[in-house]
Write a protein that holds these residues in place. Structure first.
Motif, PDB file in Angstrom:
ATOM      1  N   SER A 250       4.394 -45.211  52.524  1.00 17.60           N
ATOM      2  CA  SER A 250       2.671 -45.050  52.722  1.00 17.60           C
ATOM      3  C   SER A 250       1.594 -45.966  52.339  1.00 17.60           C
ATOM      4  CB  SER A 250       2.252 -43.739  52.828  1.00 17.60           C
ATOM      5  OG  SER A 250       2.076 -43.598  51.301  1.00 17.60           O
ATOM      6  N   TRP A 251       2.214 -46.396  51.201  1.00 17.77           N
ATOM      7  CA  TRP A 251       1.424 -47.497  50.266  1.00 17.77           C
ATOM      8  C   TRP A 251       1.854 -48.905  50.823  1.00 17.77           C
ATOM      9  CZ3 TRP A 251      -1.977 -47.560  46.051  1.00 17.77           C
ATOM     10  CH2 TRP A 251      -2.452 -46.371  45.872  1.00 17.77           C
ATOM     11  N   ARG A 252       2.721 -49.007  51.681  1.00 15.41           N
ATOM     12  CA  ARG A 252       3.565 -50.303  52.077  1.00 15.41           C
ATOM     13  C   ARG A 252       3.517 -51.277  51.002  1.00 15.41           C
ATOM     14  NH1 ARG A 252       7.021 -52.930  54.121  1.00 15.41           N
ATOM     15  NH2 ARG A 252       6.886 -54.100  55.974  1.00 15.41           N
ATOM     16  N   ALA A 253       4.463 -51.006  49.940  1.00 15.46           N
ATOM     17  CA  ALA A 253       4.789 -52.054  48.849  1.00 15.46           C
ATOM     18  C   ALA A 253       5.605 -53.150  49.259  1.00 15.46           C
ATOM     19  CB  ALA A 253       5.371 -50.914  47.751  1.00 15.46           C
ATOM     20  N   LEU A 254       4.792 -54.006  49.782  1.00 14.12           N
ATOM     21  CA  LEU A 254       5.414 -55.266  50.790  1.00 14.12           C
ATOM     22  C   LEU A 254       6.474 -55.824  49.776  1.00 14.12           C
ATOM     23  CD1 LEU A 254       5.483 -57.004  52.974  1.00 14.12           C
ATOM     24  CD2 LEU A 254       3.874 -58.597  51.521  1.00 14.12           C
ATOM     25  N   ALA A 255       6.462 -56.372  48.706  1.00 14.05           N
ATOM     26  CA  ALA A 255       7.554 -56.850  48.019  1.00 14.05           C
ATOM     27  C   ALA A 255       8.730 -56.001  47.612  1.00 14.05           C
ATOM     28  CB  ALA A 255       7.029 -57.516  46.624  1.00 14.05           C
TER      29      ALA A 255
ATOM     30  N   LEU B 140      11.059 -48.846  39.417  1.00 13.74           N
ATOM     31  CA  LEU B 140       9.624 -48.965  39.680  1.00 13.74           C
ATOM     32  C   LEU B 140       8.895 -47.698  40.174  1.00 13.74           C
ATOM     33  CD1 LEU B 140       7.223 -50.831  39.024  1.00 13.74           C
ATOM     34  CD2 LEU B 140       7.657 -52.079  41.271  1.00 13.74           C
ATOM     35  N   PHE B 141       9.492 -47.226  41.234  1.00 12.60           N
ATOM     36  CA  PHE B 141       8.920 -46.068  41.886  1.00 12.60           C
ATOM     37  C   PHE B 141       9.598 -44.866  41.696  1.00 12.60           C
ATOM     38  CE2 PHE B 141       7.466 -49.779  44.335  1.00 12.60           C
ATOM     39  CZ  PHE B 141       6.021 -49.637  44.319  1.00 12.60           C
ATOM     40  N   GLY B 142      10.363 -44.729  40.580  1.00 10.22           N
ATOM     41  CA  GLY B 142      11.228 -43.777  40.118  1.00 10.22           C
ATOM     42  C   GLY B 142      10.473 -42.296  39.969  1.00 10.22           C
ATOM     43  N   GLY B 143      10.780 -41.226  40.544  1.00 16.02           N
ATOM     44  CA  GLY B 143      10.056 -40.023  40.685  1.00 16.02           C
ATOM     45  C   GLY B 143       9.186 -39.898  41.642  1.00 16.02           C
ATOM     46  N   TYR B 144       9.007 -40.916  42.624  1.00 23.03           N
ATOM     47  CA  TYR B 144       8.108 -40.903  44.011  1.00 23.03           C
ATOM     48  C   TYR B 144       9.017 -40.864  45.174  1.00 23.03           C
ATOM     49  CZ  TYR B 144       4.283 -41.222  40.619  1.00 23.03           C
ATOM     50  OH  TYR B 144       3.196 -41.190  39.562  1.00 23.03           O
ATOM     51  N   SER B 145       8.374 -40.072  46.089  1.00 24.13           N
ATOM     52  CA  SER B 145       9.352 -40.315  47.205  1.00 24.13           C
ATOM     53  C   SER B 145       9.505 -41.456  48.148  1.00 24.13           C
ATOM     54  CB  SER B 145       8.777 -39.088  48.371  1.00 24.13           C
ATOM     55  OG  SER B 145       7.686 -39.441  48.740  1.00 24.13           O
ATOM     56  N   ASP B 146      10.226 -41.919  49.016  1.00 24.31           N
ATOM     57  CA  ASP B 146      10.277 -42.937  49.741  1.00 24.31           C
ATOM     58  C   ASP B 146       9.140 -43.130  50.939  1.00 24.31           C
ATOM     59  OD1 ASP B 146      12.821 -43.859  48.509  1.00 24.31           O
ATOM     60  OD2 ASP B 146      13.908 -43.098  50.316  1.00 24.31           O
TER      61      ASP B 146
ATOM     62  N   LYS C 218      -3.277 -42.204  38.917  1.00 31.07           N
ATOM     63  CA  LYS C 218      -1.999 -41.858  38.156  1.00 31.07           C
ATOM     64  C   LYS C 218      -0.858 -42.682  38.650  1.00 31.07           C
ATOM     65  CE  LYS C 218       1.236 -38.444  36.855  1.00 31.07           C
ATOM     66  NZ  LYS C 218       1.639 -36.777  37.085  1.00 31.07           N
ATOM     67  N   PHE C 219      -0.609 -42.668  39.957  1.00 28.13           N
ATOM     68  CA  PHE C 219       0.421 -43.591  40.594  1.00 28.13           C
ATOM     69  C   PHE C 219       0.191 -45.098  40.455  1.00 28.13           C
ATOM     70  CE2 PHE C 219       1.855 -45.769  44.603  1.00 28.13           C
ATOM     71  CZ  PHE C 219       3.281 -45.350  44.626  1.00 28.13           C
ATOM     72  N   CYS C 220      -0.828 -45.474  40.472  1.00 27.87           N
ATOM     73  CA  CYS C 220      -1.085 -47.085  40.206  1.00 27.87           C
ATOM     74  C   CYS C 220      -0.655 -47.293  38.761  1.00 27.87           C
ATOM     75  CB  CYS C 220      -2.569 -47.293  40.508  1.00 27.87           C
ATOM     76  SG  CYS C 220      -2.838 -47.450  42.314  1.00 27.87           S
ATOM     77  N   LEU C 221      -1.006 -46.352  37.844  1.00 30.04           N
ATOM     78  CA  LEU C 221      -1.026 -46.851  36.514  1.00 30.04           C
ATOM     79  C   LEU C 221       0.458 -46.662  36.051  1.00 30.04           C
ATOM     80  CD1 LEU C 221      -3.913 -44.954  34.350  1.00 30.04           C
ATOM     81  CD2 LEU C 221      -3.545 -47.283  34.604  1.00 30.04           C
ATOM     82  N   HIS C 222       1.275 -45.945  36.666  1.00 30.49           N
ATOM     83  CA  HIS C 222       2.710 -45.494  36.704  1.00 30.49           C
ATOM     84  C   HIS C 222       3.451 -47.153  37.135  1.00 30.49           C
ATOM     85  CE1 HIS C 222       6.830 -44.130  36.936  1.00 30.49           C
ATOM     86  NE2 HIS C 222       6.823 -44.739  38.066  1.00 30.49           N
ATOM     87  N   VAL C 223       2.800 -47.346  38.243  1.00 28.70           N
ATOM     88  CA  VAL C 223       3.650 -48.674  38.786  1.00 28.70           C
ATOM     89  C   VAL C 223       3.074 -49.936  37.934  1.00 28.70           C
ATOM     90  CG1 VAL C 223       3.316 -50.449  40.548  1.00 28.70           C
ATOM     91  CG2 VAL C 223       3.396 -47.919  41.169  1.00 28.70           C
ATOM     92  N   LEU C 224       1.891 -49.983  37.404  1.00 27.91           N
ATOM     93  CA  LEU C 224       1.473 -51.165  36.564  1.00 27.91           C
ATOM     94  C   LEU C 224       2.164 -51.096  35.254  1.00 27.91           C
ATOM     95  CD1 LEU C 224      -0.677 -53.308  36.171  1.00 27.91           C
ATOM     96  CD2 LEU C 224      -2.122 -51.977  35.461  1.00 27.91           C
ATOM     97  N   ASN C 225       2.349 -49.918  34.802  1.00 27.73           N
ATOM     98  CA  ASN C 225       2.900 -49.747  33.369  1.00 27.73           C
ATOM     99  C   ASN C 225       4.627 -50.186  33.578  1.00 27.73           C
ATOM    100  OD1 ASN C 225       0.793 -49.089  32.203  1.00 27.73           O
ATOM    101  ND2 ASN C 225       1.083 -46.891  32.156  1.00 27.73           N
TER     102      ASN C 225
END
Length: 250
Positions: free
Chosen positions: A126-131, A115-121, A53-60
């Motif tokens: 923890s996913w280390r979203a590099l960019a 892009l990561f709205g609704g998810y905590s910092d 679910k998390f990855c689909l949210h980011v991808l979309n």
């Protein structure tokens, strides 16, 4: 049911299998059921659901251009991936400008602000979203560089003025007595010239008078560089126009 509950309620906040297992026990007590024997399987299923679910949210949330730019970054064709990972060099204007270029390139990836709205910092970290993370980190580093560079310029300017003042501020020995002698000689021969009356009135003549003037000027100055307070403005003149955001945070 338990896996779905973990994915929806717990996984966004708890990032270890141990933490997820610990959350299952009170949930079972609340539902009045025996804890399942295969707890690890339920934990794994809950985590997998959440991650999909998390990855689909980011991808979309990515445009086609952003997805393409991220793919090019991941393949490392132009070497920007290593540059993005690197920390700033030594304090200096050149490093500041290099970091501004790096920030510009990171922004060209076109990642949406939400892009990561609704998810905590914590989750994003923890996913280390590099960019995504590096854009913020580079901006913070620019703020530190800007403050450090302005401080360095101010310090140099202050030292320069202090040295100039120290050179000028050579105290004249028995200054009051010499000034009295000048005044007395001037009153005694008011019709005479300065060279005839004033210079001979003190030991050292013209050189002593020049020292008196220099001391008076030095005493009138402050120990702050006349323009050191404009060092930040000088930096802004040297920065590209899109550095205004960084300057505002500083």
């Amino acid at each position: 049911m338990l896996a779905g509950w973990l994915a929806k309620k717990i996984c966004p906040m708890v990032f270890t299998d141990e933490g997820l297992r610990a959350a299952l026990l009170p949930r079972c007590r609340k539902l009045k059921i025996e804890p399942p024997g295969r707890m690890d399987r339920i934990v794994g299923a809950g985590r997998a659901r959440f991650e999909r679910k998390f990855c689909l949210h980011v991808l979309n949330g990515l445009s086609a251009d952003s997805a393409r730019a991220l793919w090019e970054l991941a393949t490392g064709e132009d070497g920007f991936l290593q540059e993005l990972k690197s920390d700033p060099g030594r304090l200096g204007l050149e490093t500041l400008l290099e970091e501004i270029v790096k920030l510009r390139r990171a922004k060209t990836l076109g990642l949406p602000a939400d892009l990561f709205g609704g998810y905590s910092d914590r989750l994003v970290a923890s996913w280390r979203a590099l960019a995504w993370s590096r854009t913020t980190e580079i901006t913070d580093a620019l703020v530190d560089l800007l403050i450090g560079l302005v401080s360095k310029i101010n310090t140099r300017a202050e030292r320069k003025v202090e040295r100039a003042i120290a050179a000028e501020a050579k105290k004249v020995h028995r200054k009051t007595e010499k000034l009295f002698s000048i005044a007395e000689a001037s009153l005694r021969r008011p019709e005479g010239t300065v060279r005839q009356v004033v210079f001979p009135a003190v030991p050292g003549g013209e050189a002593t008078l020049q020292a008196l003037v220099a001391e008076a000027k030095a005493d009138a100055k402050t120990f702050k560089a006349p323009g050191a307070h404009r060092a930040d403005q000088l930096i802004f003149l040297l920065l590209p126009a899109d550095a205004a955001q960084v300057a505002g945070r500083a």
